[in-house]
Motif scaffolding. Sequence first.
Motif, short mmCIF file in Angstrom:
data_model
loop_
_atom_site.label_atom_id
_atom_site.label_comp_id
_atom_site.label_asym_id
_atom_site.label_seq_id
_atom_site.Cartn_x
_atom_site.Cartn_y
_atom_site.Cartn_z
N GLY A 80 0.82 -1.21 0.00
CA GLY A 80 0.00 0.00 0.00
C GLY A 80 0.84 1.25 0.00
O GLY A 80 2.07 1.21 -0.12
N THR A 98 -4.37 2.80 4.41
CA THR A 98 -3.72 3.50 3.31
C THR A 98 -4.72 3.75 2.19
O THR A 98 -5.73 3.06 2.08
CB THR A 98 -2.55 2.68 2.72
OG1 THR A 98 -3.06 1.52 2.07
CG2 THR A 98 -1.54 2.29 3.79
N PRO A 100 -4.86 4.17 -2.15
CA PRO A 100 -4.06 3.58 -3.23
C PRO A 100 -2.92 4.52 -3.62
O PRO A 100 -3.07 5.73 -3.61
CB PRO A 100 -5.05 3.41 -4.36
CG PRO A 100 -6.20 4.27 -4.03
CD PRO A 100 -6.21 4.45 -2.56
N ALA A 109 -6.13 -0.06 1.90
CA ALA A 109 -5.78 -1.25 2.67
C ALA A 109 -5.76 -0.94 4.16
O ALA A 109 -5.71 0.22 4.57
CB ALA A 109 -4.41 -1.76 2.24
N ALA A 125 -6.91 -5.83 1.78
CA ALA A 125 -6.83 -4.95 0.62
C ALA A 125 -8.24 -4.78 0.08
O ALA A 125 -8.89 -5.76 -0.28
CB ALA A 125 -5.92 -5.54 -0.45
#
Length: 173
Positions: A80, A98, A100, A109, A125
Motif C-alpha cells: 500500500g 492506506t 491507493p 488497505a 486490501a
Amino acid sequence: GLGTVFKMETDGNGFAILNSFARGPGDGSNPEGSLIAQDGILYGMTAYGGGYNRGTVFRIKTDGIEFTTLHEFSGRANDGGHPKGTLLLSGSLLYGMTHPASEYEHIGAVFALDISGTYFSLLHAFSGGGNDGAWPMGSPIGVGSSLFGMTSGGGDSDLGVIFSLPLPVLPLW
C-alpha cells in the motif's frame, strides 16, 4: 514546508521542534493524522516521503531524540501507500489504513506493524463493489477483539461502508 513534529507546554511556553521532515529515504513528509503516545514515544504517519515517496510510519521520543522510520510504504499491492488517518496502538501493534498509491493496485488497505518496525502485515486490501469498501478514510478504532473503520466508496451504492476485521492474534508473521 514538508511538516514538523513539535512540542509546546499547555500555557504556550516551551515551544520546540522535535523533527523537520525532509521527504527522502528514511524520512517522510506531509504528516497525516494525529500522533499517538505510549511510554514517552510518539508514533505517527506521513502521507509522502520515504524511499518510494509513498509515505512512512515513524516514532520519536517525546524529548525529540531517536527519530526512527519504522516503515516506508512502497505502493506495491502487498504494502500500500499514502497512509491516511491516525494510527491505532493495541499492545505492541500499530494499525492503520492506506489509500491507493497508483491506479494499478488495490483501492486502499488496512495494515498492522509492530512497534519495532520489524514486522509488517497487510490485513485487508479493499476491492470495492457491492461486497467490499474502497478508499478508507478516518482512523481505525479497536473495540474488543475487532478493528472498525469506514470507507468513502464501495458497498451496494458505492457510497462507502463501515467495516470490521478481527484483530489478529500474534504472531502475524
